[in-house]
Write a protein that holds these residues in place. Structure first.
Motif, PDB file in Angstrom:
ATOM      1  N   CYS A  42     -56.989  46.996  65.051  1.00 51.24           N
ATOM      2  CA  CYS A  42     -58.195  46.838  64.369  1.00 51.24           C
ATOM      3  C   CYS A  42     -57.971  45.609  63.111  1.00 51.24           C
ATOM      4  O   CYS A  42     -56.734  45.837  62.531  1.00 51.24           O
ATOM      5  N   ALA A  43     -58.734  44.655  63.205  1.00 54.07           N
ATOM      6  CA  ALA A  43     -58.805  43.521  62.177  1.00 54.07           C
ATOM      7  C   ALA A  43     -59.739  43.475  61.341  1.00 54.07           C
ATOM      8  O   ALA A  43     -61.009  44.179  61.585  1.00 54.07           O
ATOM      9  N   PRO A  44     -59.662  42.980  60.215  1.00 49.80           N
ATOM     10  CA  PRO A  44     -60.657  43.080  59.074  1.00 49.80           C
ATOM     11  C   PRO A  44     -62.106  42.476  59.627  1.00 49.80           C
ATOM     12  O   PRO A  44     -62.918  43.246  59.164  1.00 49.80           O
ATOM     13  N   HIS A  45     -61.905  41.411  60.160  1.00 46.79           N
ATOM     14  CA  HIS A  45     -63.204  40.979  60.718  1.00 46.79           C
ATOM     15  C   HIS A  45     -63.921  41.821  61.786  1.00 46.79           C
ATOM     16  O   HIS A  45     -65.372  41.878  61.809  1.00 46.79           O
ATOM     17  N   GLU A  46     -63.301  42.801  62.408  1.00 48.19           N
ATOM     18  CA  GLU A  46     -63.936  43.710  63.157  1.00 48.19           C
ATOM     19  C   GLU A  46     -64.634  44.887  62.371  1.00 48.19           C
ATOM     20  O   GLU A  46     -65.653  45.295  62.674  1.00 48.19           O
ATOM     21  N   VAL A  47     -63.779  45.251  61.403  1.00 48.29           N
ATOM     22  CA  VAL A  47     -64.396  46.292  60.383  1.00 48.29           C
ATOM     23  C   VAL A  47     -65.845  45.817  59.819  1.00 48.29           C
ATOM     24  O   VAL A  47     -66.747  46.254  59.660  1.00 48.29           O
ATOM     25  N   GLU A  48     -65.608  44.304  59.567  1.00 55.33           N
ATOM     26  CA  GLU A  48     -66.981  43.778  58.912  1.00 55.33           C
ATOM     27  C   GLU A  48     -68.214  43.776  59.744  1.00 55.33           C
ATOM     28  O   GLU A  48     -69.285  43.848  59.616  1.00 55.33           O
ATOM     29  N   ARG A  49     -67.725  43.458  61.124  1.00 58.82           N
ATOM     30  CA  ARG A  49     -68.820  43.359  62.216  1.00 58.82           C
ATOM     31  C   ARG A  49     -69.192  44.850  62.390  1.00 58.82           C
ATOM     32  O   ARG A  49     -70.744  44.902  62.374  1.00 58.82           O
ATOM     33  N   VAL A  50     -68.462  45.657  62.740  1.00 62.43           N
ATOM     34  CA  VAL A  50     -68.734  46.934  62.769  1.00 62.43           C
ATOM     35  C   VAL A  50     -69.857  47.716  61.761  1.00 62.43           C
ATOM     36  O   VAL A  50     -71.169  48.173  62.017  1.00 62.43           O
ATOM     37  N   LEU A  51     -69.483  47.464  60.630  1.00 62.91           N
ATOM     38  CA  LEU A  51     -70.329  47.899  59.453  1.00 62.91           C
ATOM     39  C   LEU A  51     -71.504  46.906  59.218  1.00 62.91           C
ATOM     40  O   LEU A  51     -72.354  47.390  58.675  1.00 62.91           O
ATOM     41  N   GLY A  52     -71.390  45.575  59.552  1.00 68.26           N
ATOM     42  CA  GLY A  52     -72.590  44.842  59.501  1.00 68.26           C
ATOM     43  C   GLY A  52     -73.380  45.118  60.428  1.00 68.26           C
ATOM     44  O   GLY A  52     -74.742  45.288  60.085  1.00 68.26           O
ATOM     45  N   ASN A  53     -73.249  45.756  61.640  1.00 67.45           N
ATOM     46  CA  ASN A  53     -74.128  46.321  62.725  1.00 67.45           C
ATOM     47  C   ASN A  53     -74.790  47.448  61.886  1.00 67.45           C
ATOM     48  O   ASN A  53     -75.776  48.058  62.568  1.00 67.45           O
ATOM     49  N   ALA A  54     -74.101  48.296  61.259  1.00 69.60           N
ATOM     50  CA  ALA A  54     -74.544  49.576  60.550  1.00 69.60           C
ATOM     51  C   ALA A  54     -75.342  49.406  59.392  1.00 69.60           C
ATOM     52  O   ALA A  54     -75.848  50.269  58.863  1.00 69.60           O
ATOM     53  N   GLY A  55     -75.453  48.067  58.955  1.00 70.24           N
ATOM     54  CA  GLY A  55     -76.233  47.877  57.765  1.00 70.24           C
ATOM     55  C   GLY A  55     -75.421  47.667  56.499  1.00 70.24           C
ATOM     56  O   GLY A  55     -76.282  47.866  55.337  1.00 70.24           O
ATOM     57  N   VAL A  56     -74.089  47.633  56.487  1.00 70.65           N
ATOM     58  CA  VAL A  56     -73.336  47.777  55.286  1.00 70.65           C
ATOM     59  C   VAL A  56     -72.899  46.025  54.979  1.00 70.65           C
ATOM     60  O   VAL A  56     -72.529  45.470  55.870  1.00 70.65           O
ATOM     61  N   SER A  57     -73.211  45.837  53.696  1.00 70.58           N
ATOM     62  CA  SER A  57     -72.718  44.533  53.263  1.00 70.58           C
ATOM     63  C   SER A  57     -71.611  44.901  52.306  1.00 70.58           C
ATOM     64  O   SER A  57     -71.737  45.541  51.190  1.00 70.58           O
ATOM     65  N   PHE A  58     -70.506  44.155  52.378  1.00 64.77           N
ATOM     66  CA  PHE A  58     -69.443  44.298  51.438  1.00 64.77           C
ATOM     67  C   PHE A  58     -69.516  43.282  49.979  1.00 64.77           C
ATOM     68  O   PHE A  58     -69.099  43.886  49.151  1.00 64.77           O
ATOM     69  N   ALA A  59     -70.654  42.352  50.101  1.00 61.50           N
ATOM     70  CA  ALA A  59     -71.243  42.043  48.823  1.00 61.50           C
ATOM     71  C   ALA A  59     -71.845  43.023  47.987  1.00 61.50           C
ATOM     72  O   ALA A  59     -71.541  42.967  46.786  1.00 61.50           O
ATOM     73  N   GLU A  60     -72.367  43.818  48.589  1.00 59.34           N
ATOM     74  CA  GLU A  60     -73.143  44.928  47.944  1.00 59.34           C
ATOM     75  C   GLU A  60     -72.116  45.745  47.404  1.00 59.34           C
ATOM     76  O   GLU A  60     -72.456  46.581  46.384  1.00 59.34           O
ATOM     77  N   GLN A  61     -71.137  46.130  48.244  1.00 52.60           N
ATOM     78  CA  GLN A  61     -70.256  47.087  47.893  1.00 52.60           C
ATOM     79  C   GLN A  61     -69.463  46.854  46.687  1.00 52.60           C
ATOM     80  O   GLN A  61     -69.103  47.866  45.862  1.00 52.60           O
ATOM     81  N   SER A  62     -69.180  45.501  46.107  1.00 54.70           N
ATOM     82  CA  SER A  62     -68.430  45.172  45.211  1.00 54.70           C
ATOM     83  C   SER A  62     -69.449  44.987  43.783  1.00 54.70           C
ATOM     84  O   SER A  62     -68.842  45.122  42.664  1.00 54.70           O
ATOM     85  N   ALA A  63     -70.580  44.978  43.908  1.00 56.57           N
ATOM     86  CA  ALA A  63     -71.601  44.885  42.869  1.00 56.57           C
ATOM     87  C   ALA A  63     -71.701  46.481  42.183  1.00 56.57           C
ATOM     88  O   ALA A  63     -71.321  47.346  42.679  1.00 56.57           O
TER      89      ALA A  63
END
Length: 63
Positions: A42-63
């Motif tokens: 599992c690579a970080p870009h895969e995590v971002e893709r999976v969570l992006g498909n689920a509607g999670v944005s890491f920019a929102e998480q850090s705010a």
């Protein structure tokens, strides 16, 4: 926007990623946890893709 099926990770894997994201973990930390727990590569870009498909944005998480 095109959504791609994610056949590599199970629903349980995705739930684990979502829970980790809610706890404020970075994609790198989440990928490391998935590798340790599931034994799947599992690579970080895969995590971002999976969570992006689920509607999670890491920019929102850090705010």
């Amino acid at each position: 926007m095109t959504r791609h099926l994610n056949l590599k990770f199970t629903v349980a894997d995705t739930d684990q990623m979502l829970a980790a994201a809610r706890r404020g973990q970075t994609p790198t930390q989440i990928a490391r946890t998935v590798r340790c727990v599931t034994g799947k590569p599992c690579a970080p870009h895969e995590v971002e893709r999976v969570l992006g498909n689920a509607g999670v944005s890491f920019a929102e998480q850090s705010a």
